[in-house]
Enzyme design. Structure first.
Site, PDB file in Angstrom:
ATOM      1  N   PHE A  69      -2.240  -5.517  -5.099  1.00  6.07           N
ATOM      2  CA  PHE A  69      -2.208  -5.435  -6.563  1.00  6.07           C
ATOM      3  C   PHE A  69      -1.303  -6.507  -7.171  1.00  6.07           C
ATOM      4  O   PHE A  69      -0.595  -6.256  -8.157  1.00  6.07           O
ATOM      5  CB  PHE A  69      -1.744  -4.048  -7.039  1.00  6.07           C
ATOM      6  N   GLU A 111       4.683  -2.205 -13.529  1.00  6.87           N
ATOM      7  CA  GLU A 111       6.105  -2.276 -13.901  1.00  6.87           C
ATOM      8  C   GLU A 111       6.692  -0.876 -14.013  1.00  6.87           C
ATOM      9  O   GLU A 111       7.553  -0.605 -14.846  1.00  6.87           O
ATOM     10  CB  GLU A 111       6.305  -3.052 -15.218  1.00  6.87           C
ATOM     11  N   PRO A 145       0.805  -1.230   0.000  1.00  8.51           N
ATOM     12  CA  PRO A 145       0.000   0.000   0.000  1.00  8.51           C
ATOM     13  C   PRO A 145       0.834   1.273   0.000  1.00  8.51           C
ATOM     14  O   PRO A 145       0.457   2.270  -0.613  1.00  8.51           O
ATOM     15  CB  PRO A 145      -0.829  -0.136   1.284  1.00  8.51           C
ATOM     16  N   THR A 171      -0.666  -9.622  -9.317  1.00  4.07           N
ATOM     17  CA  THR A 171      -1.256 -10.437 -10.378  1.00  4.07           C
ATOM     18  C   THR A 171      -1.100 -11.917 -10.053  1.00  4.07           C
ATOM     19  O   THR A 171      -0.024 -12.371  -9.670  1.00  4.07           O
ATOM     20  CB  THR A 171      -0.577 -10.129 -11.729  1.00  4.07           C
ATOM     21  N   GLN A 195     -12.435   5.909 -31.262  1.00  2.00           N
ATOM     22  CA  GLN A 195     -12.881   7.030 -32.090  1.00  2.00           C
ATOM     23  C   GLN A 195     -13.298   6.568 -33.484  1.00  2.00           C
ATOM     24  O   GLN A 195     -14.324   6.991 -34.014  1.00  2.00           O
ATOM     25  CB  GLN A 195     -11.753   8.067 -32.194  1.00  2.00           C
TER      26      GLN A 195
END
Length: 386
Positions: free
Chosen positions: A155, A364, A127, A157, A337
């Protein structure tokens, strides 16, 4: 440095077939269900995807940095979750053992990572230790012939499904910064180690991310990567240096896919009685995007070759990650877009990739951290000149 060109060409063709025939058709399902079907994971193991960068002596394919970059460009042309499932094993989770592990650690873990028996994860971020990864609050206290680790990682993975954790912790509280940080190999099932439920995320559905909680987790001294205290952050930097090239290649693949999707849509969608691809401002978005794809790909492969030749590519790796991730984000924005209102509707490839690639500019090392790194190294190189 492509060694056996025919052997590698065959491997790349097999990867391309697998991604296009078995992964692409499942993109919408994985995005909707937030999970990769287990039969597809078994096929990943059978295809050897978990071991591409692990040396052949330990059951992997032993790909060079350039070869792995070319593979990553292929696998990332499908939704990012597919590569994330095996990417830890063939990237950041195994690399610390490859570069700094003891022979016993390599023998114990690399063959099982290469086969996909184990799923690895890299538990560095906390954190209060994200961009400043040296600010580790997780501690490992020496007790008898081992260590007791306490802390929390976030966080991470593959944390919810991982079976092997590379955990970074401060072993010497008297030292600040990078000094005094060690890396530990901790298996799931160790008393005191637990993981959270997968986080709900903006994108990359199907790639579980969560917390790693360590409550007085006891490990033997042999769990330290390389067997030496205080070398953990140096191991992390070696690992991240290569991983930033990997990640840059993983930004090129989605960009290639999006350019193809834009061009295809521009030739089928009609407005004012003609295909939108006939309008020069639409052509401009496609042309700029394809140019950035080629620039990013060239930068990644040049840097990968330099690393394979033994050069220090710390600054170039940052450049790769910065340029490729930012370019991929711009291309995803242009794709929405070009697709117009359809590009904003769920279930659309432009909308899905727009969400998925946003993370590339964060993990990263954020783009801002890489800008600082590049600037510092550039100025240092000029000052060093007579």
């Amino acid at each position: 440095m492509v060694r056996d060109r025919q052997k590698f060409s065959d491997l790349l063709a097999e990867v391309r077939r697998f991604i296009r025939t078995e992964c692409l058709p499942l993109e919408e399902e994985v995005d909707r269900c937030d999970a990769i079907p287990e039969p597809l994971v078994r096929r990943m193991r059978e295809t050897g995807l978990f071991g591409h960068s692990i040396p052949e002596a330990y059951g992997g394919a032993g790909l060079s940095t350039e070869e792995l970059s070319l593979v990553n460009i292929e696998v990332s042309q499908a939704a990012t979750a597919f590569r994330a499932r095996f990417g830890g094993n063939t990237g950041i989770a195994a690399e610390s053992i490859v570069v700094d592990g003891t022979e016993a650690q390599k023998q114990q873990y690399l063959p099982r990572l290469a086969s996909g028996e184990l799923t690895g994860c890299f538990a560095l971020t906390e954190p209060e230790a994200g961009s400043d990864a040296t600010a580790q609050a997780t501690v490992a206290v020496r007790e008898n012939d081992g260590y007791v680790i306490t802390g929390r990682k976030c966080f991470i993975t593959n944390a919810p499904i991982a079976s092997l954790f590379t955990v970074f912790a401060r072993t010497d509280p008297g030292k600040k910064g990078a000094d005094g940080i060690s890396a530990f190999l901790v298996e799931r099932g160790a008393p005191g180690l637990s993981t959270s439920q997968p986080c709900r995320k903006m994108g990359q559905h199907g790639s579980p991310v969560g917390e790693v909680i360590l409550e007085r987790v006891r490990v033997p001294a042999s769990a330290i990567v390389g067997g030496l205290e205080g070398q953990g952050f140096r191991t992390a930097l070696k690992t991240l240096n290569k991983q930033r090239i990997n990640l840059a290649a993983l930004c090129v693949g989605p960009a290639i896919r999006l350019v193809e999707e834009m061009a295809r849509h521009a030739q089928s969608r009609r407005q004012f009685g003609q295909h939108i691809g006939d309008f020069q401002l639409v052509q401009q978005m496609i042309a700029e995007s394809n140019t950035e794809v080629h620039a990013a790909r060239a930068l990644v492969l040049e840097t990968a070759r330099k690393r394979d030749d033994g050069a220090d590519v710390t600054m170039e790796a940052s450049m790769c990650k910065l340029f490729a991730s930012e370019a991929c984000g711009r291309i995803a924005d242009r794709a929405v877009q070009v697709f117009g209102g359809r590009g904003y509707i769920a279930g659309n490839v432009a909308e899905r990739f727009y969400r998925d690639v946003r993370l590339f500019r964060l993990y990263e090392g954020t783009s801002q951290i890489h800008l600082v790194n590049i600037a510092r190294r550039t100025m240092a190189s000029v000052q060093a000149q007579p």
